[in-house]
Scaffold this active site. Structure first.
Site, PDB file in Angstrom:
ATOM      1  N   ARG A  31       0.831  -1.212   0.000  1.00  0.00           N
ATOM      2  CA  ARG A  31       0.000   0.000   0.000  1.00  0.00           C
ATOM      3  C   ARG A  31       0.860   1.254   0.000  1.00  0.00           C
ATOM      4  O   ARG A  31       0.507   2.272  -0.609  1.00  0.00           O
ATOM      5  CB  ARG A  31      -0.923   0.004   1.223  1.00  0.00           C
ATOM      6  N   CYS A  54      -7.479 -19.233  15.067  1.00  0.00           N
ATOM      7  CA  CYS A  54      -8.325 -19.125  16.256  1.00  0.00           C
ATOM      8  C   CYS A  54      -9.740 -19.639  15.989  1.00  0.00           C
ATOM      9  O   CYS A  54     -10.448 -20.024  16.920  1.00  0.00           O
ATOM     10  CB  CYS A  54      -8.403 -17.681  16.727  1.00  0.00           C
ATOM     11  N   VAL A  91      10.969 -22.230   3.186  1.00  0.00           N
ATOM     12  CA  VAL A  91      12.320 -21.684   3.314  1.00  0.00           C
ATOM     13  C   VAL A  91      13.122 -22.586   4.239  1.00  0.00           C
ATOM     14  O   VAL A  91      12.705 -22.883   5.367  1.00  0.00           O
ATOM     15  CB  VAL A  91      12.286 -20.241   3.831  1.00  0.00           C
ATOM     16  N   ASP A 296       3.824 -14.951  16.136  1.00  0.00           N
ATOM     17  CA  ASP A 296       4.067 -15.977  17.154  1.00  0.00           C
ATOM     18  C   ASP A 296       5.521 -16.394  17.292  1.00  0.00           C
ATOM     19  O   ASP A 296       5.852 -17.165  18.194  1.00  0.00           O
ATOM     20  CB  ASP A 296       3.237 -17.226  16.834  1.00  0.00           C
ATOM     21  N   TYR A 439     -23.905   2.482  32.034  1.00  0.00           N
ATOM     22  CA  TYR A 439     -24.793   1.721  32.904  1.00  0.00           C
ATOM     23  C   TYR A 439     -26.227   1.777  32.396  1.00  0.00           C
ATOM     24  O   TYR A 439     -26.734   2.839  32.031  1.00  0.00           O
ATOM     25  CB  TYR A 439     -24.769   2.247  34.339  1.00  0.00           C
ATOM     26  N   ARG A 455     -12.896  -1.442  44.064  1.00  0.00           N
ATOM     27  CA  ARG A 455     -13.185  -0.893  45.409  1.00  0.00           C
ATOM     28  C   ARG A 455     -12.612  -1.801  46.492  1.00  0.00           C
ATOM     29  O   ARG A 455     -12.009  -1.322  47.468  1.00  0.00           O
ATOM     30  CB  ARG A 455     -14.694  -0.743  45.595  1.00  0.00           C
TER      31      ARG A 455
END
Length: 466
Positions: A31, A54, A91, A296, A439, A455
């Site tokens: 690109r 995955c 390779v 990885d 919320y 907390r």
């Protein structure tokens, strides 16, 4: 000698590996650099490119119907972008001094050398396959590639019985246990750890253990497989530990992965304590101006502990590829590190973690306190509210957040992202308490479970400092 001199003004980028990191780097470089400036040659030893490893457990389990749904971009699509992608080509050697690689056609065995000006190593990781008797028998499967997934599906389709043993209880192990349950198999998971999901602390792993047993999965912890037994036909019939045998019509190995750095080691490139390649922030291999690596096969900086880690995740691989492609293409980008966020599920149980476990904190020399709370995914009075457990680690005295683990049902797993952002920002648990989170009763209690844990952690820090 500059290799591009013999090819006019064009530089040549060689990429070893055609999956997430390698092809992301090649695509980003393309690109930014036109074909007239940069030639790109990529080698892939398998049959597929840019696929989601995955997603394989969900394909095996039937949630994803077609193999090709896991392929983000085909070889033909890469070639249409003027990337010389050579499939079924492995390779075999990197000649750093000569600026070239030796590749072998997997099918014909023909070998040739290709020179490079810039090199990207994207060799990924290899599944850990223990050297035990019977491990290569028919009916024993790893699940690293699409070919692996297809081979497993084929075995499941013709298996005479419906008994499966999964060896290992990490991410792949629990996900494959779910896939096999979905296919109607009786599933036994043999795990050498004290609890499943060693990426969690044992007290949180205990919750996963109980939930998996509640789903009908037989859990065998503190047991190591010593051999795989076969029948008269040579196919797997059981998995053996020192104390017992577990009948099996199919065996899935989910023991983990290891950085695939055989080529890098032979070429004298720097490796870390986990055998992953070492890079700088631009993903350039340390000490080598024109070689990059990611995915990885590398080690990355843990932003919480300050130590190098090996984490095999597609999210990191794609980001590494973008960084490398930007730098190869003449731009500037860096990858600062990770906090170790991961999320998984087994059936309806969601499992998430980020930051350090207790043993990670001890290994890093950190003093810490913990806080564990039980809460719900929604307001308690709202329909379908489900329980979740949140465990939080904070540094003693400073209160800096060190890690969070969450186990629960729907709505539990992605809450870990709150903690991942807080870790990246270096927040304290006291600062977290004031986070302005969304919320409404269908989504959360008034106090989100992560904030309830914060907390409690604030109190633990204060008590520990007194």
């Amino acid at each position: 000698m500059n290799m591009s001199a013999s090819r006019g003004t064009r530089e040549r980028l060689v990429v070893i590996g055609g999956d997430a990191e390698g092809m992301s780097a090649a695509s980003q470089a393309r690109r930014l650099k036109g074909s007239g400036e940069l030639e790109i040659v990529a080698f892939e030893r398998g049959h597929f490119t840019s696929f989601s490893a995955c997603g394989i457990p969900y394909w095996v389990g039937g949630d994803v119907r077609e193999r090709d749904q896991l392929i983000a971009r085909t070889p033909e699509e890469h070639r249409a972008r003027d990337i010389d992608l050579r499939m079924r080509t492995e390779v075999m050697e990197i000649d750093v001094a000569g600026g070239r690689v030796r590749a072998r056609d997997v099918d014909s065995g023909a070998e040739s050398w290709t020179s490079y000006d810039k090199l990207v190593i994207a060799t990924g990781a290899r599944p850990i396959r223990p050297g035990m008797p019977g491990v290569d028998s028919p009916g024993v499967h790893g699940v690293q590639t699409l070919d692996d997934g297809q081979a497993l599906i084929d075995t499941l389709a013709r298996a005479r019985g419906r008994r499966a043993v999964v060896v290992g209880a990490g991410y792949i192990g629990v996900e494959m246990a779910e896939a096999l349950i979905n296919r109607g198999y009786e599933v036994t998971v043999v795990n050498r750890g004290s609890e499943p999901m060693s990426t969690l602390d044992p007290d949180m792993g205990r919750l996963v253990h109980a939930a998996m047993e509640g789903m009908g999965i037989t859990m065998v912890d503190d047991a190591e497989v010593t051999k795989i037994l076969t029948g008269d036909d040579g196919r797997v019939r059981a998995v053996a530990t020192e104390d017992a045998e577990y009948p099996a019509d199919v065996v899935v190995l989910g023991i983990g992965v290891h950085p695939e750095t055989t080529l890098a080691r032979a070429a004298g490139l720097p490796l870390g304590r986990h055998d992953g390649l070492l890079t700088d922030l631009s993903m350039r291999v340390r000490g080598h101006e024109n070689i990059w690596a990611g995915g990885d096969c590398v080690e990355v900086l843990d932003l919480v502990s300050g130590q190098e880690r090996h984490i095999a995740l597609g999210t990191h691989a794609n980001k590494h590829g973008q960084v490398i492609g930007t730098n190869v293409g003449g731009g500037y980008a860096t990858f600062p590190g990770v906090v170790g966020t991961a999320v998984s599920k087994v059936c309806d149980l969601e499992i998430a973690r980020t930051g350090l476990r207790e043993k990670d904190a001890r290994r890093a020399g950190l003093k810490y306190v913990t806080a564990t709370i039980e809460s719900t995914s929604r307001a308690g009075y709202y329909p379908d509210s489900s329980p979740m457990t949140v465990k939080m680690l904070a540094e003693l005295r400073t209160g800096r957040l060190l890690g969070v683990q969450i186990v629960g049902r729907e709505g539990a797993g992605k809450r870990v992202d709150i903690a991942a952002v807080a870790l990246t920002a270096g927040m304290t648990v006291e600062q977290m308490v004031s986070l302005d989170l969304g919320y409404a009763p269908p989504f959360s209690p008034v106090w989100d479970p992560v904030l309830v844990a914060a907390r409690k952690a604030v109190k633990a820090v204060a008590a520990g400092a007194s």
